[in-house]
Every structure is written in C-alpha cells, then in structure tokens.
Enzyme design. Structure first.
Site, PDB file in Angstrom:
ATOM      1  N   GLY A 205       0.774  -1.233   0.000  1.00  0.00           N
ATOM      2  CA  GLY A 205       0.000   0.000   0.000  1.00  0.00           C
ATOM      3  C   GLY A 205       0.806   1.284   0.000  1.00  0.00           C
ATOM      4  N   GLU A 242      -3.083  -0.877   8.146  1.00  0.00           N
ATOM      5  CA  GLU A 242      -2.736  -0.522   9.532  1.00  0.00           C
ATOM      6  C   GLU A 242      -1.362   0.134   9.632  1.00  0.00           C
ATOM      7  OE1 GLU A 242      -0.779  -4.447   8.850  1.00  0.00           O
ATOM      8  OE2 GLU A 242      -2.715  -3.541   8.332  1.00  0.00           O
ATOM      9  N   LYS A 332       4.246   0.787 -13.761  1.00  0.00           N
ATOM     10  CA  LYS A 332       5.646   0.346 -13.777  1.00  0.00           C
ATOM     11  C   LYS A 332       5.867  -0.650 -14.907  1.00  0.00           C
ATOM     12  CE  LYS A 332       7.167  -2.345 -10.425  1.00  0.00           C
ATOM     13  NZ  LYS A 332       7.601  -2.656  -9.048  1.00  0.00           N
TER      14      LYS A 332
END
Length: 480
Positions: A205, A242, A332
């Site tokens: 992430g 998280e 990419k």
C-alpha cells in the site's frame, strides 16, 4: 566532435519529423552535453539551466514548476583509494519528462482498435527496438554484479539515502517523485472535490499511503480503491492499511474480486473491480490509476520483461475498467525490447492524449525499472469491445503463453515514425544509464571499505525539498 550547428536541438519542431536510414533520430545536443568532459561542466550547467528555465513555460498543464538543484554541491572530489580511480561522473538530477503525443494522422478511434488485436506467433529477437550491443552489455554487467552485497549497491547509488522517507516503503517516494514532475494529484479545486484513485497490484500500500497523505497535506479529500493478490505465504504483498501513517484519514477500500483472491489474471476479478469502483464513483471512474505490480526477480533480472508481460496487460485492462475520461495512468514497466511490451505501449499511446516513459530518481539506477505516465484517457461506448479483445489475449497467455509474441501488426508500428523513434531513444537512454550505474558498482564489490561516490545525505535533502516531503528524518527513519 562535429559542428553542433548540423545537429538537432531537443525543442526543434522538425526533430521528430526527420527520417533517417537507421530509423533512429540523430543525437540531440542534450546527449552531447551529457557526454562532454568534466572540464566543460560549468558551461554545460549554465546552458542546461537556461534550457530548464525556458522549458518551464512549455510544461504540460498541472505540472508544478521544478526547482533547479544547486550547481556542484553533493559531488565530492576524487576519493583517496589504493587503486587508481577516475572522478565520479557529474550527478545528473534531471528527470525525463518528454511526452509523446499521437498525431491525428496515426491515431485510431477506439472503435477501430479491437480489429487491430490479433495474436501472432513469436519471432526471433531482431533488436528492432533497442541496440543489440546495449542489451548484451547490460546482461553482461548484470552477471558481473550478481550477488553484490546490499552495502555495495547502496554506496554506488547517489539516491540510496532517500529510502522510504516518512512512509511504509520505498514505493511511496517513487510516486512522490513522479507526482512532483508530472502533477499527478493536481486538481482544479482541492477543497471541494474528492480526489479518487485506484491502486492496482499495490500491496502492501505504499502508493495509496502517499496519495492519501499528499491530498490530506493540503487540506483536500481523497478516496482510494485497491486490488492486489491475497497471499498466505507472502504476507508482505497483502494490503497493510494498519501501517499507513496515523495522521491521515484511511479512506481506502480494498477490493478482492468475486473469488476473494485479488488475482488480476482472472477476468471476473478485473471486471468485478471495475464495476465496484464505477458504482462508488457515480459511474464516472477515478481521477488517477496507478499500477506497481512485480515479482521477486533476484537472479533473473534479464527475464523481467517476459515474466511481467501478462501482469502488465492485466493492469492495463483493469485501468480501462475504472479510470474516468481524461484521467491519468501511471504504470511500472521494465525493459522494452520485446514486441509484446511495445504493443502495450502503443495501445496506451493510442488511448491517451500523451505518454511519457520516465524513471524517478528514487528508482535504483542499476535496475531496469521505469514508469509510463499517461495523461488524458479517451473514452467511448466501444471501450467494452476493446476490453473484451484484450481479455482474449490474456486468455491466450494463460493457455499457450509460448505461442504469443505480439498482438499488433509490426507494419502499423513502423508506419508511425514518431512512436518508433521515441521508443528507441528512450531505450538507448535508459540502457546507457543503467550500464553506467552497473559499472560504478564494480569497485564497491571488490573494495567494500570504499566511501560512497556522492554525498548521499545532501542528495536526499535536495530531493525531499523538490518532492515537497519532510527534509528532516523522523526518529523511525534514523533507526533504519
């Protein structure tokens, strides 16, 4: 050295229109300046600064003005080592921002594109898109540095100290560098419009964390959607929301597809992701789609392009299901030597107003990684037909990958000299810089005690300022 008046400047309007026997345009003055001896550096730097100042007025809309780096700081004098050592090359902190636009003469309608897509058998490597010598030299240098320590790799990389800055991983600083150069998050009204994005194959992430932080940093609102493969064996590729910074809203929705795997090789997951995103964006799609998928290529760097071709295709198809008209796509890629890769770039060239193949400074100079930035997606009611045609190519890659070499006729590509020249010159530029970076690593493999070539901390600080990131390290960064 030949007389410069017979060469082409980078901004000459006839530069790309000049036909040559080899199919490769003449060298530009920018290339010659980069190859001049270090004794001419002050004069070169002055001319380059003039070019940078003049080019600011011509940069694409939404791209923030870049700041010039100070002249010679950060490049120390020759180190006193036991063996003779040449002066390190002058540090080039410019970024390739040259866009390629498809002319009306060569642009096909979205309705016409599906008819172009037909699977073709692979052919023997003909090195049409890159220099054979450069490809072979790159592979030789890769073998020579195989097994190099992380310390050796870090010392020869001027940008090695950048690391992950304030984010969970290094992917975030790559996107920060691209954002500073290309204005990826620029919107007309930050306060009233929610900036939306799709993160494709983005686990854990880093890209999403950066985008949420960047928009939040100016008081704007952002909403992200992401799909990445779910793995029980390799937890590092799963979403780890998280680990996002605690000071940003975690306005991010992971989507795993109908089968719950997040596997983009499966048609139902691609279409399911697109349907969900469009439902949650009033059928408009997102402002920005980013794709940073990859594999562990350690020891197999020479095979990156072939291994990732199906992943790249699926990322492009997924982008088409969820990006709004006029949106931006960042993806990419690796080497661009094979016809299949060139076909995918040609497709993006047809679908967007403009594309740019670039390499952010925070991407290791010794690897083949680069990014394609695409601005201004075209759309029509026939987009679904194009998606279906590309899904059929993906199906072929699943059942008989060895029998698929391309899906666009070579004659169509060769007919567009602007496109051919752009791909060839980008390849030569990136391969040459990669070979140079690999050569610089050799002394550090044999002499681990050698000090770094450059003042990496100074380089880091300049990049942080340029990319609008905190200059001073946090306590967490200092522990790395």
């Amino acid at each position: 050295m030949s007389d410069h008046k017979d060469l082409y400047t980078d901004d000459d309007p006839e530069y790309r229109n000049t036909r040559t026997q080899s199919g490769i345009p003449p060298p530009s003055l920018r290339s010659l300046r980069a190859n001049n001896s270090s004794n001419n550096y002050p004069q070169r730097h002055h001319r380059e600064q003039q070019h940078q100042r003049s080019s600011r007025d011509n940069r694409p809309l939404g791209v923030p003005e870049r700041h010039a780096f100070p002249e010679r700081r950060g490049v120390p004098e020759q180190h006193n080592v036991a063996s003779p050592q040449r002066h390190p090359p002058k540090l080039d902190m410019r970024v390739s921002t040259d866009f390629l636009e498809c002319s009306q003469e060569h642009r096909l309608s979205i309705e016409d594109l599906p008819a172009m897509i037909r699977i073709r058998e692979p052919k023997e490597q003909d090195y049409f898109w890159n220099s054979k010598d450069l490809v072979e030299q790159t592979n030789i240098m890769r073998r020579q540095v195989k097994g190099a320590s992380d310390e050796a790799r870090a010392k020869c990389n001027p940008f090695g100290s950048i690391n992950r800055s304030i984010f969970m991983n290094r992917a975030a600083t790559k996107l920060a560098a691209l954002d500073a150069s290309f204005g990826l998050t620029a919107t007309e009204n930050h306060s009233n419009k929610t900036f939306t994005f799709a993160d494709i194959c983005g686990g854990p992430g880093g890209f999403s964390e950066y985008l949420l932080w960047r928009v939040h940093s100016w008081g704007g609102n952002a909403k992200g959607y992401g799909i990445t493969i779910q793995s029980q064996e390799h937890d590092e590729v799963n979403w780890h929301i998280e680990k996002f910074r605690q000071d940003i809203p975690r306005n991010f929705t992971p989507i795993h597809g109908p089968d719950g795997t997040g596997d983009l090789y499966k048609k139902e997951n691609i279409l399911g992701f697109g349907d969900t995103v469009r439902q949650q964006t009033d059928q408009q799609g997102v402002d920005l789609a980013v794709a940073d998928g990859g594999f562990d290529f350690k020891g197999q760097e020479h095979n990156q392009e072939y291994v990732t071709r199906r992943l790249l295709l699926c990322e492009i198809i997924t982008m088409l299901t969820c990006l709004k008209q006029g949106g931006i796509f960042v993806c990419k890629i690796f080497d661009v030597n094979e016809e299949f890769t060139v076909n995918m770039l040609w497709l993006l060239y047809q679908l967007f107003d403009m594309i740019c193949i670039t390499k952010p400074l925070s991407s290791r100079p010794t690897n083949s990684e680069r990014y394609v930035v695409c601005k201004g997606l075209h759309s029509s009611d026939s987009l679904g037909t194009l998606i279906d045609a590309l899904l059929s190519v993906n199906q072929g890659l699943e059942t008989q990958p060895e029998r698929i070499g391309s899906f666009i006729p070579r004659a169509v590509l060769e007919d567009d000299e602007d496109f051919v020249n752009y791909i060839k010159m980008r390849n030569i530029r990136f391969a040459s810089k990669q070979v140079e970076a690999l050569e610089l690593m050799i002394p550090f493999i044999h002499q681990p005690e050698r000090p770094p070539l450059y003042d990496q901390e100074w380089v880091r600080q300049q990049c942080m300022k340029e990319w609008r990131l905190p200059v001073h390290r946090s306590s967490q960064e200092q522990e790395l």
